[in-house]
Scaffold this motif. Structure first.
Motif, PDB file in Angstrom:
ATOM      1  N   THR A  39      -6.720 -10.850   7.082  1.00  0.00           N
ATOM      2  CA  THR A  39      -5.336 -10.248   7.662  1.00  0.00           C
ATOM      3  C   THR A  39      -5.548  -9.185   8.575  1.00  0.00           C
ATOM      4  O   THR A  39      -4.812  -9.040   9.477  1.00  0.00           O
ATOM      5  CB  THR A  39      -4.411  -9.844   6.545  1.00  0.00           C
ATOM      6  OG1 THR A  39      -5.066  -8.920   5.622  1.00  0.00           O
ATOM      7  CG2 THR A  39      -3.753 -11.051   5.607  1.00  0.00           C
ATOM      8  N   ILE A  97      -2.200  -7.251  -0.885  1.00  0.00           N
ATOM      9  CA  ILE A  97      -2.495  -7.493   0.752  1.00  0.00           C
ATOM     10  C   ILE A  97      -2.444  -6.358   1.505  1.00  0.00           C
ATOM     11  O   ILE A  97      -3.304  -6.200   2.370  1.00  0.00           O
ATOM     12  CB  ILE A  97      -0.996  -8.460   1.062  1.00  0.00           C
ATOM     13  CG1 ILE A  97      -1.151  -9.535   0.253  1.00  0.00           C
ATOM     14  CG2 ILE A  97      -1.295  -8.706   2.652  1.00  0.00           C
ATOM     15  CD1 ILE A  97       0.055 -10.434   0.707  1.00  0.00           C
ATOM     16  N   TRP A 124      -5.211 -15.810   5.555  1.00  0.00           N
ATOM     17  CA  TRP A 124      -4.293 -14.776   4.513  1.00  0.00           C
ATOM     18  C   TRP A 124      -5.250 -14.994   2.986  1.00  0.00           C
ATOM     19  O   TRP A 124      -4.628 -15.010   2.153  1.00  0.00           O
ATOM     20  CB  TRP A 124      -3.075 -15.227   4.159  1.00  0.00           C
ATOM     21  CG  TRP A 124      -2.056 -15.109   5.300  1.00  0.00           C
ATOM     22  CD1 TRP A 124      -1.860 -15.919   6.308  1.00  0.00           C
ATOM     23  CD2 TRP A 124      -1.055 -14.119   5.324  1.00  0.00           C
ATOM     24  NE1 TRP A 124      -0.659 -15.543   7.225  1.00  0.00           N
ATOM     25  CE2 TRP A 124      -0.472 -14.219   6.418  1.00  0.00           C
ATOM     26  CE3 TRP A 124      -0.798 -12.919   4.756  1.00  0.00           C
ATOM     27  CZ2 TRP A 124       0.604 -13.213   7.136  1.00  0.00           C
ATOM     28  CZ3 TRP A 124       0.287 -12.149   5.234  1.00  0.00           C
ATOM     29  CH2 TRP A 124       0.815 -12.371   6.300  1.00  0.00           C
TER      30      TRP A 124
END
Length: 317
Positions: free
Chosen positions: A230, A208, A168
């Motif tokens: 990710t 993200i 992440w």
């Protein structure tokens, strides 16, 4: 593999028509490339949470008949300068940390450090110059905002290493890149409250999402050299994850506007931004690197639309 550009001073994945190459002397090109001045999308995405938070704070003061247009404009100018300077410093720092990795990735081996057009010592001096510019901007604000700005450096320092120890790294980018969601509000009120925290969280999940799209460009190289992201974690399930992140972003911004007591214009901006976000998901092809880059850049328009809605809320509710 032939992506190095030492013969013409360009970087493989940067637009060749940027002002850097037409206005700056050639000896400055490598430094402009380290700071990514030839790729403005980075400072734009860093800037938008600052602008959102500042505009939301201004709308709150307008409701109390205490709006100061001069202060608002001055803050936007300072956030712009700070975003360009600190994004440049962060990219230069990131390139120093990733020097060896960049040399193994097709898209990045033409950058100034792996191509040898800038030494590590020169890059460190350049970081200092940019950091001092950012410090001058930060010192223009109140004491609470100054301390808040310094607190962000912890996330800035950790982020370049995140891809080595977690799947992440985009979360750590979000923690650093979204800090302006707090700073814009603090610069007006000298404190934090719930709307600013919600803007910060919204910007994190937005980051993200768009950086996962960006990371799909490098997933083959990343998998080979052991770099985590990710994009690799989500793989073929990227679209459902993007739905989650973008829906969370919109929900958090709606909550922030409700708590702040903003009018319909802010929500109209969020509706338009939502259409733009889910358009990205609908058309995304995670195996098309050029399209991933284009959709990543499209997020600056999303940030602008959210900002315009918040500005409209200052004047028309």
């Amino acid at each position: 593999m032939g992506t190095t550009t030492e013969d013409n001073g360009r970087v493989f994945d940067a637009p060749s028509d940027n002002f850097v190459y037409s206005l700056l002397p050639r000896w400055l090109w490598p430094y402009a490339q380290l700071a990514r001045w030839d790729r403005p999308i980075g400072w734009q995405l860093l800037m938008w949470p600052c602008f959102w938070s500042a505009a939301m704070a201004a709308a709150v003061t307008a409701e109390a008949n205490a709006f100061r247009p001069g202060q608002f404009i001055a803050h936007l100018l300072l956030f712009f300068i700070g975003a360009v300077a600190m994004r440049g410093a962060g990219c230069t720092y990131n390139d120093l940390v990733d020097h060896d990795i960049d040399n193994q990735v097709a898209r990045t081996r033409s950058r100034p450090l792996p191509s040898g057009r800038v030494t590590r010592r020169q890059a460190k001096i350049f970081i200092l110059a940019q950091a001092l510019t950012g410090l001058a901007v930060l010192l223009s604000f109140n004491v609470f905002t100054i301390l808040l700005g310094f607190a962000s450096l912890a996330f800035v320092a950790i982020y370049p290493f995140a891809k080595r120890f977690t799947d992440w790294p985009q979360l750590f980018l979000g923690l650093a890149f979204s800090w302006g969601g707090l700073v814009g509000w603090a610069a007006v009120f000298g404190s934090l409250s719930l709307p600013a925290m919600l803007v910060y969280l919204a910007a994190i999940v937005w980051t993200i999402g768009y950086d996962t799209i960006y990371a799909h460009q490098d997933k083959e190289d990343d998998a080979l050299i052991g770099v985590r992201s990710t994009a690799l974690l989500f793989g073929e399930k990227t679209k459902p994850w993007l739905v989650l992140f973008y829906a969370a972003m919109l929900a958090l911004l709606v909550a922030a506007c409700l708590v702040a007591g903003l009018g319909w214009a802010a929500f109209a901006g969020l509706l338009a931004a939502g259409v733009m976000l889910f358009y990205q998901i609908a058309v995304l092809d995670i195996d098309d690197g050029a399209q991933c880059l284009k959709l990543f850049k499209f997020n600056s328009r999303v940030g602008l639309v959210v900002f315009l809605g918040l500005v409209a809320a200052i004047f028309i509710g």
